[in-house]
Design an enzyme around this catalytic site. Structure first.
Site, PDB file in Angstrom:
ATOM      1  CG  HIS A  32      -7.882   2.009  -1.784  1.00  0.00           C
ATOM      2  ND1 HIS A  32      -7.814   0.720  -1.282  1.00  0.00           N
ATOM      3  CD2 HIS A  32      -6.440   1.733  -2.239  1.00  0.00           C
ATOM      4  CE1 HIS A  32      -6.880  -0.155  -1.226  1.00  0.00           C
ATOM      5  NE2 HIS A  32      -5.987   0.516  -2.087  1.00  0.00           N
ATOM      6  CG  ASP A  34      -2.787   2.650  -2.425  1.00  0.00           C
ATOM      7  OD1 ASP A  34      -3.110   1.376  -1.929  1.00  0.00           O
ATOM      8  OD2 ASP A  34      -3.534   3.176  -3.232  1.00  0.00           O
ATOM      9  CG  HIS A  65      -3.145  -1.680   0.331  1.00  0.00           C
ATOM     10  ND1 HIS A  65      -3.100  -1.305  -1.393  1.00  0.00           N
ATOM     11  CD2 HIS A  65      -2.416  -2.373   0.537  1.00  0.00           C
ATOM     12  CE1 HIS A  65      -2.398  -2.474  -1.553  1.00  0.00           C
ATOM     13  NE2 HIS A  65      -1.828  -3.234  -0.590  1.00  0.00           N
TER      14      HIS A  65
END
Length: 216
Positions: A32, A34, A65
Site C-alpha cells: 500500500h 500513500d 492511494h
C-alpha cells in the site's frame, strides 16, 4: 482470510530495499503506497520515483492511494511507475466518474476513498464503476494515528449497500488498524486491511503480518 496491505509509509526509508524484501517473503498480499501532496492533506510523503523503485523489487500488487488534488494529472505517470490499483478521494474529485473512467481506461483497478466525515451516499452513483472503496479510519495525512471507532458502523453500512448492488467490490480499511481491532473491522465487512505502524514498528514484522492474515 483478509487481504493484508502493509503501508510503506511506515517503513524505514533508509532501508527500503530490506523492508520490501521482507514483505516479498512474508504473507503480505499488497504493497500500500500513500501518496501525499501537502495540499489535500497536511503532509508530503513520496512520489513517482519511489513507486518505480518499489516496483522493481516486487511482483505483488502495488495499491496506490492518491491523497492529492487533481489526481487526473498523474494517473498515466503512476501506471508507468508500476501501479496496479489507484484510489482517489471523492473529496478531491469534482468529476469523480470521469476520474474513475480514466483509471479504468488505463487498465488499472479503480478505488474511491472516503474521509472519516464523508457519508457513504457521496459514492452511491459510482458503486457499479469501481473495484474498491477505501474507508479512512483516521483523518488522512499522517501515520500512527488512533482508529476512529465510528468507522465500524460506516463499514457495516457500506457492506450492506454493496451486497445489494455490487457485492464484488472490496472494502479497504486504512488508518489505525492493529491486531486489537482487525477482527472487528473484518467482521464489519472489510476485505482489505492496511496497516503501517502495527506491522513495521514491531519486533518481527513478518510474524505480525502472519497474525493479520489469520484474523477471522
Amino acid at each position: 482470510m483478509p487481504i493484508v496491505a502493509p503501508s510503506i509509509l511506515a517503513a524505514n526509508f533508509l532501508q527500503l530495499q530490506q523492508d520490501c524484501n521482507m514483505l516479498n517473503e512474508s504473507k503480505a498480499d499488497w504493497f500500500h503506497l500513500d501518496i501525499m501532496d501537502g495540499r489535500f492533506v497536511p503532509n508530503i510523503s513520496f512520489g513517482i520515483p519511489v513507486v518505480e523503485a518499489i516496483k522493481k523489487t516486487t511482483s505483488k500488487i502495488l495499491d496506490v492511494h492518491l491523497m492529492i488534488v487533481e489526481p487526473e494529472k498523474y494517473i498515466d505517470d503512476f501506471k508507468k511507475a508500476g501501479a496496479d490499483s489507484i484510489t482517489v478521494h471523492v473529496e478531491a474529485c469534482p468529476h469523480l466518474h470521469r476520474n474513475i473512467q480514466q483509471i479504468k481506461n488505463a487498465g488499472l483497478k479503480a478505488g474511491v476513498a472516503l474521509n472519516p466525515h464523508t457519508p457513504i451516499c457521496m459514492i452511491e452513483n459510482v458503486l457499479l464503476d469501481i473495484d474498491m472503496v477505501l474507508i479512512m479510519s483516521v483523518n488522512p495525512g499522517f501515520g500512527g494515528q488512533t482508529f476512529i471507532p465510528h468507522t465500524l458502523h460506516k463499514i457495516k453500512e457500506l457492506r450492506k449497500k454493496l451486497d445489494e448492488v455490487a457485492p464484488e467490490v472490496l472494502i479497504e480499511a486504512d488508518g489505525g488498524i492493529s491486531l486489537k481491532n482487525a477482527a472487528a473491522v473484518i467482521h464489519s465487512g472489510a476485505n482489505v486491511l492496511v496497516a503501517g505502524s502495527a506491522i513495521f514498528h514491531t519486533a518481527n514484522p513478518t510474524a505480525t503480518i502472519g497474525q493479520f492474515k489469520m484474523v477471522i
